[in-house]
Scaffold this motif. Sequence first.
Motif, PDB file in Angstrom:
ATOM      1  N   HIS A 134       0.863  -1.175   0.000  1.00 41.72           N
ATOM      2  CA  HIS A 134       0.000   0.000   0.000  1.00 41.72           C
ATOM      3  C   HIS A 134       0.901   1.226   0.000  1.00 41.72           C
ATOM      4  CE1 HIS A 134      -2.861  -3.042   1.536  1.00 41.72           C
ATOM      5  NE2 HIS A 134      -3.611  -2.440   0.648  1.00 41.72           N
ATOM      6  N   CYS A 135       0.623   2.155  -0.915  1.00 36.07           N
ATOM      7  CA  CYS A 135       1.421   3.375  -0.991  1.00 36.07           C
ATOM      8  C   CYS A 135       1.369   4.104   0.355  1.00 36.07           C
ATOM      9  CB  CYS A 135       0.877   4.262  -2.108  1.00 36.07           C
ATOM     10  SG  CYS A 135       1.586   5.914  -2.106  1.00 36.07           S
ATOM     11  N   GLN A 136       2.525   4.515   0.847  1.00 33.11           N
ATOM     12  CA  GLN A 136       2.600   5.211   2.144  1.00 33.11           C
ATOM     13  C   GLN A 136       1.852   6.534   2.115  1.00 33.11           C
ATOM     14  OE1 GLN A 136       4.357   4.364   5.032  1.00 33.11           O
ATOM     15  NE2 GLN A 136       4.627   2.344   4.136  1.00 33.11           N
ATOM     16  N   GLU A 137       1.766   7.119   0.924  1.00 33.98           N
ATOM     17  CA  GLU A 137       1.147   8.433   0.786  1.00 33.98           C
ATOM     18  C   GLU A 137      -0.377   8.335   0.654  1.00 33.98           C
ATOM     19  OE1 GLU A 137       2.508  11.382   0.970  1.00 33.98           O
ATOM     20  OE2 GLU A 137       1.055  12.697  -0.007  1.00 33.98           O
ATOM     21  N   CYS A 138      -0.843   7.560  -0.315  1.00 31.52           N
ATOM     22  CA  CYS A 138      -2.281   7.566  -0.618  1.00 31.52           C
ATOM     23  C   CYS A 138      -3.015   6.298  -0.185  1.00 31.52           C
ATOM     24  CB  CYS A 138      -2.503   7.792  -2.113  1.00 31.52           C
ATOM     25  SG  CYS A 138      -2.026   6.410  -3.150  1.00 31.52           S
ATOM     26  N   GLY A 139      -2.291   5.232   0.115  1.00 26.51           N
ATOM     27  CA  GLY A 139      -2.937   3.999   0.557  1.00 26.51           C
ATOM     28  C   GLY A 139      -3.409   3.107  -0.576  1.00 26.51           C
ATOM     29  N   LEU A 189       7.062   2.699  -8.252  1.00 30.33           N
ATOM     30  CA  LEU A 189       6.570   3.879  -7.531  1.00 30.33           C
ATOM     31  C   LEU A 189       5.060   3.981  -7.739  1.00 30.33           C
ATOM     32  CD1 LEU A 189       9.276   6.540  -8.435  1.00 30.33           C
ATOM     33  CD2 LEU A 189       8.854   5.539  -6.183  1.00 30.33           C
ATOM     34  N   CYS A 190       4.392   4.648  -6.805  1.00 30.72           N
ATOM     35  CA  CYS A 190       2.923   4.718  -6.895  1.00 30.72           C
ATOM     36  C   CYS A 190       2.477   5.478  -8.142  1.00 30.72           C
ATOM     37  CB  CYS A 190       2.359   5.385  -5.655  1.00 30.72           C
ATOM     38  SG  CYS A 190       0.576   5.508  -5.722  1.00 30.72           S
ATOM     39  N   PRO A 191       1.723   4.816  -9.045  1.00 30.41           N
ATOM     40  CA  PRO A 191       1.267   5.500 -10.255  1.00 30.41           C
ATOM     41  C   PRO A 191       0.133   6.489  -9.962  1.00 30.41           C
ATOM     42  CG  PRO A 191       0.412   3.266 -10.196  1.00 30.41           C
ATOM     43  CD  PRO A 191       1.286   3.411  -8.993  1.00 30.41           C
ATOM     44  N   PHE A 192      -0.402   6.440  -8.743  1.00 30.93           N
ATOM     45  CA  PHE A 192      -1.512   7.338  -8.383  1.00 30.93           C
ATOM     46  C   PHE A 192      -1.015   8.634  -7.733  1.00 30.93           C
ATOM     47  CE2 PHE A 192      -3.202   2.956  -7.935  1.00 30.93           C
ATOM     48  CZ  PHE A 192      -4.130   2.998  -8.958  1.00 30.93           C
ATOM     49  N   CYS A 193       0.293   8.692  -7.421  1.00 31.91           N
ATOM     50  CA  CYS A 193       0.817   9.873  -6.733  1.00 31.91           C
ATOM     51  C   CYS A 193       1.745  10.701  -7.630  1.00 31.91           C
ATOM     52  CB  CYS A 193       1.562   9.453  -5.463  1.00 31.91           C
ATOM     53  SG  CYS A 193       0.454   8.993  -4.134  1.00 31.91           S
ATOM     54  N   VAL A 194       1.559  10.610  -8.932  1.00 29.64           N
ATOM     55  CA  VAL A 194       2.448  11.328  -9.860  1.00 29.64           C
ATOM     56  C   VAL A 194       2.079  12.814  -9.941  1.00 29.64           C
ATOM     57  CG1 VAL A 194       3.062   9.323 -11.249  1.00 29.64           C
ATOM     58  CG2 VAL A 194       1.007  10.631 -11.805  1.00 29.64           C
TER      59      VAL A 194
END
Length: 202
Positions: free
Chosen positions: A56-61, A68-73
């Motif tokens: 789970h991405c540390q930033e967005c979950g 790297l999280c493709p949702f936090c670009v």
Amino acid sequence: MRYPTHLLKVIDILRRLPGVGSKSAERFAFQLINWKKEHLEEMAAIIQGIPAHLHHCQECGCLIGDTLCPFCVEARRSSGFLCILASPRDAFAIEDTHEYHGLYHVLGGLISPLDGFGPEKLQLEKLKTRLKTLPLKEVVIALDSTLEGDTTALYLKKELDPILIPQGVSTSRLAFGLPMGSSLDYVDGGTLARALSSRAKF
Ligand SMILES: [Zn+2]
């Protein structure tokens, strides 16, 4: 005659999956017995690899693989939108619509006192920090249309308004209405009432 012990173990573990009852678990287990050894090993290895390869991405979950999280670009950051979800799976469902290009924040559940999931489990501190630091225009609450979803949405509104309103960030919630292709007389009263109250300009 009882099943051999290891077969009972296989059935027992399959039954832990949602929607799998005793009969289905037995059917699956008897199928697996016929699988080749290498196929069973492949399945075991893939399942065993879950903790190492899915995070789970540390930033967005959101759920991510080894990248790297493709949702936090940056492109999503600069969109000004943040969508609040209950489960990481919901992000994929929203992505499939191709209608949304902003950030996500996964709560990890919905408030449900009966299941022991209280508001403290939402870990809002992390969300609040993000809301204070991200360049936002709108926060979209995309939660289930259930008692738990409604309770959580109202709680979020109460907790987040003091942060969002002074920053001029608007809050929206998914519109609830009629399923596509449905005729009015087949829709239950609650859905129809919701559809009426969230009617859009035409
Ligand atoms: Zn992320």
